[in-house]
Design a protein around this motif. Sequence first.
Motif, PDB file in Angstrom:
ATOM      1  N   LEU A 247       0.696  -1.179   0.157  1.00  0.00           N
ATOM      2  CA  LEU A 247      -0.160   0.054  -0.171  1.00  0.00           C
ATOM      3  C   LEU A 247       0.839   1.271  -0.067  1.00  0.00           C
ATOM      4  O   LEU A 247       0.650   2.249  -0.706  1.00  0.00           O
ATOM      5  CB  LEU A 247      -0.981   0.005   1.289  1.00  0.00           C
ATOM      6  N   ASN A 248       1.925   1.148   0.699  1.00  0.00           N
ATOM      7  CA  ASN A 248       2.911   2.525   0.964  1.00  0.00           C
ATOM      8  C   ASN A 248       3.559   2.650  -0.442  1.00  0.00           C
ATOM      9  O   ASN A 248       3.802   3.882  -0.720  1.00  0.00           O
ATOM     10  CB  ASN A 248       3.729   2.287   1.899  1.00  0.00           C
ATOM     11  N   ARG A 249       3.515   1.651  -1.311  1.00  0.00           N
ATOM     12  CA  ARG A 249       4.320   1.856  -2.476  1.00  0.00           C
ATOM     13  C   ARG A 249       3.149   2.072  -3.668  1.00  0.00           C
ATOM     14  O   ARG A 249       3.639   1.955  -5.031  1.00  0.00           O
ATOM     15  CB  ARG A 249       5.306   0.634  -2.822  1.00  0.00           C
ATOM     16  N   GLY A 250       1.864   2.314  -3.467  1.00  0.00           N
ATOM     17  CA  GLY A 250       1.080   2.562  -4.532  1.00  0.00           C
ATOM     18  C   GLY A 250       0.131   1.420  -4.986  1.00  0.00           C
ATOM     19  O   GLY A 250      -0.464   1.821  -5.930  1.00  0.00           O
ATOM     20  N   ALA A 251       0.205   0.347  -4.180  1.00  0.00           N
ATOM     21  CA  ALA A 251      -0.503  -0.809  -4.677  1.00  0.00           C
ATOM     22  C   ALA A 251      -2.155  -0.246  -4.659  1.00  0.00           C
ATOM     23  O   ALA A 251      -2.512   0.173  -3.819  1.00  0.00           O
ATOM     24  CB  ALA A 251      -0.406  -1.897  -4.284  1.00  0.00           C
ATOM     25  N   ASP A 252      -3.010  -0.968  -5.507  1.00  0.00           N
ATOM     26  CA  ASP A 252      -4.365  -0.514  -5.492  1.00  0.00           C
ATOM     27  C   ASP A 252      -5.007  -1.439  -4.354  1.00  0.00           C
ATOM     28  O   ASP A 252      -4.686  -2.629  -4.130  1.00  0.00           O
ATOM     29  CB  ASP A 252      -4.936  -1.116  -6.830  1.00  0.00           C
ATOM     30  N   LEU A 253      -5.794  -0.973  -3.525  1.00  0.00           N
ATOM     31  CA  LEU A 253      -6.289  -1.720  -2.519  1.00  0.00           C
ATOM     32  C   LEU A 253      -7.381  -2.761  -2.814  1.00  0.00           C
ATOM     33  O   LEU A 253      -7.106  -3.974  -2.136  1.00  0.00           O
ATOM     34  CB  LEU A 253      -7.333  -0.574  -1.603  1.00  0.00           C
ATOM     35  N   ASN A 254      -8.118  -2.822  -3.988  1.00  0.00           N
ATOM     36  CA  ASN A 254      -8.675  -3.890  -4.370  1.00  0.00           C
ATOM     37  C   ASN A 254      -7.542  -5.191  -4.864  1.00  0.00           C
ATOM     38  O   ASN A 254      -7.929  -6.149  -4.479  1.00  0.00           O
ATOM     39  CB  ASN A 254      -9.525  -3.690  -5.356  1.00  0.00           C
ATOM     40  N   LEU A 259      -4.985 -10.443  -3.192  1.00  0.00           N
ATOM     41  CA  LEU A 259      -3.739 -10.961  -2.810  1.00  0.00           C
ATOM     42  C   LEU A 259      -3.929 -11.697  -1.613  1.00  0.00           C
ATOM     43  O   LEU A 259      -3.593 -12.819  -1.364  1.00  0.00           O
ATOM     44  CB  LEU A 259      -2.638  -9.866  -3.011  1.00  0.00           C
ATOM     45  N   LEU A 260      -4.703 -10.842  -0.532  1.00  0.00           N
ATOM     46  CA  LEU A 260      -4.483 -11.726   0.804  1.00  0.00           C
ATOM     47  C   LEU A 260      -5.631 -12.520   0.781  1.00  0.00           C
ATOM     48  O   LEU A 260      -5.614 -13.103   1.990  1.00  0.00           O
ATOM     49  CB  LEU A 260      -4.826 -10.197   1.699  1.00  0.00           C
ATOM     50  N   GLY A 261      -6.643 -12.635  -0.189  1.00  0.00           N
ATOM     51  CA  GLY A 261      -7.563 -13.754  -0.057  1.00  0.00           C
ATOM     52  C   GLY A 261      -8.718 -12.944   0.899  1.00  0.00           C
ATOM     53  O   GLY A 261      -9.634 -13.859   1.553  1.00  0.00           O
ATOM     54  N   HIS A 262      -8.786 -11.636   1.215  1.00  0.00           N
ATOM     55  CA  HIS A 262     -10.248 -11.169   2.158  1.00  0.00           C
ATOM     56  C   HIS A 262     -11.366 -11.414   1.177  1.00  0.00           C
ATOM     57  O   HIS A 262     -11.490 -11.396   0.123  1.00  0.00           O
ATOM     58  CB  HIS A 262      -9.751  -9.749   2.408  1.00  0.00           C
ATOM     59  N   ALA A 263     -12.208 -11.777   2.105  1.00  0.00           N
ATOM     60  CA  ALA A 263     -13.760 -11.981   1.396  1.00  0.00           C
ATOM     61  C   ALA A 263     -14.324 -10.338   1.069  1.00  0.00           C
ATOM     62  O   ALA A 263     -15.227 -10.619   0.034  1.00  0.00           O
ATOM     63  CB  ALA A 263     -14.538 -12.791   2.584  1.00  0.00           C
ATOM     64  N   ASN A 264     -14.088  -9.390   1.757  1.00  0.00           N
ATOM     65  CA  ASN A 264     -14.463  -8.168   1.615  1.00  0.00           C
ATOM     66  C   ASN A 264     -13.468  -7.086   1.703  1.00  0.00           C
ATOM     67  O   ASN A 264     -12.516  -7.282   2.340  1.00  0.00           O
ATOM     68  CB  ASN A 264     -15.849  -7.802   2.197  1.00  0.00           C
ATOM     69  N   LEU A 265     -13.846  -5.924   1.151  1.00  0.00           N
ATOM     70  CA  LEU A 265     -12.946  -4.728   1.106  1.00  0.00           C
ATOM     71  C   LEU A 265     -12.607  -4.216   2.529  1.00  0.00           C
ATOM     72  O   LEU A 265     -11.488  -3.765   2.928  1.00  0.00           O
ATOM     73  CB  LEU A 265     -13.267  -3.723   0.111  1.00  0.00           C
ATOM     74  N   ALA A 266     -13.579  -4.251   3.478  1.00  0.00           N
ATOM     75  CA  ALA A 266     -13.295  -3.883   4.823  1.00  0.00           C
ATOM     76  C   ALA A 266     -12.368  -4.342   5.637  1.00  0.00           C
ATOM     77  O   ALA A 266     -11.501  -3.823   6.421  1.00  0.00           O
ATOM     78  CB  ALA A 266     -14.916  -4.082   5.615  1.00  0.00           C
ATOM     79  N   ALA A 267     -12.065  -5.696   5.242  1.00  0.00           N
ATOM     80  CA  ALA A 267     -10.881  -6.435   6.200  1.00  0.00           C
ATOM     81  C   ALA A 267      -9.712  -5.816   5.635  1.00  0.00           C
ATOM     82  O   ALA A 267      -8.622  -5.846   6.382  1.00  0.00           O
ATOM     83  CB  ALA A 267     -10.785  -7.807   5.817  1.00  0.00           C
TER      84      ALA A 267
END
Length: 290
Positions: A247-254, A259-267
């Motif tokens: 994130l610090n290097r500009g990666a998109d949150l989605n 990549l993390l395998g989160h079920a929703n964006l809130a996590a």
Amino acid sequence: MIDAFLQFLNFEKRASAHTVKSYQTDLDQFQKYLLLQYECNAPETAQPAMLRSWVVSLIEEGLNPTSVNRKIASLRSYYAFLRRKQLISKDPTKVLSALKTRKKLPAFVEEHSMEMLFQEDTFTTDFFGLRDRVVIELLYGSGIRLAELLDLEVRHVDLHAYTLRVFGKRAKERIVPIGKTLAALLEMYLKERTELAAVDNLIITDAGKAAYPVFIQRLVKKYLSAVTTLSQKSPHILRHTYATHLLNRGADLNAIKELLGHANLAATQIYTHNSIEKLKKTHQQAHPKA
């Protein structure tokens, strides 16, 4: 019925072994409380006041709100299961409210500290040093969970495509990219691993058996202790570090979510707070009016 519920979690919900164990611990504790305080040996007959009484006893014992909320969640899941089975007509957990908790920002290791960790003299030059480096590089370079690392098999590594096939919570499969440096390291590791391994698992112990949680936790703590003063030095800290650095290097949150395998964006959004805190510090240090 607790056993039936645990089997439901294991075989139908396909929950992880760790999750099933947590539910079992909570429900066993609740069942013992009912028996001791109310001479009730069947949780499905418990009244709402009994549930509230147990929660109050946990608070009085000094259990932190996060742990209390987890136990309340266990009760809710269990009684929802009983309702689906038509073993109870009313849900006694409706009288329970979650406790307020302070949101903690996920801890992470700074980039310069991670760079120090991967210096040449950190790991020994034998197979076990190579194995240790692979573990640290995998956790930091792919952001996978501890359970996902332990479930990785040799066949799940695609060195040509630079990817891992990872099975997350509830056996949900996802493809995770890895860098060329990590792929080269894995190639070296796999060649040497063949002579020692007696299992299909990618990560093995010194005896050639499948790695287990405490083995990895000790390994990670040993190496992180050399580069950070964080109180928690766990595999999950490397997952937090992976996400925060992206994130610090500009990666998109989605993209990070996938990549993390989160079920929703809130996590995933918890990592944005770390980035905001970093921006605040930069502002305070650099702006004339800060």
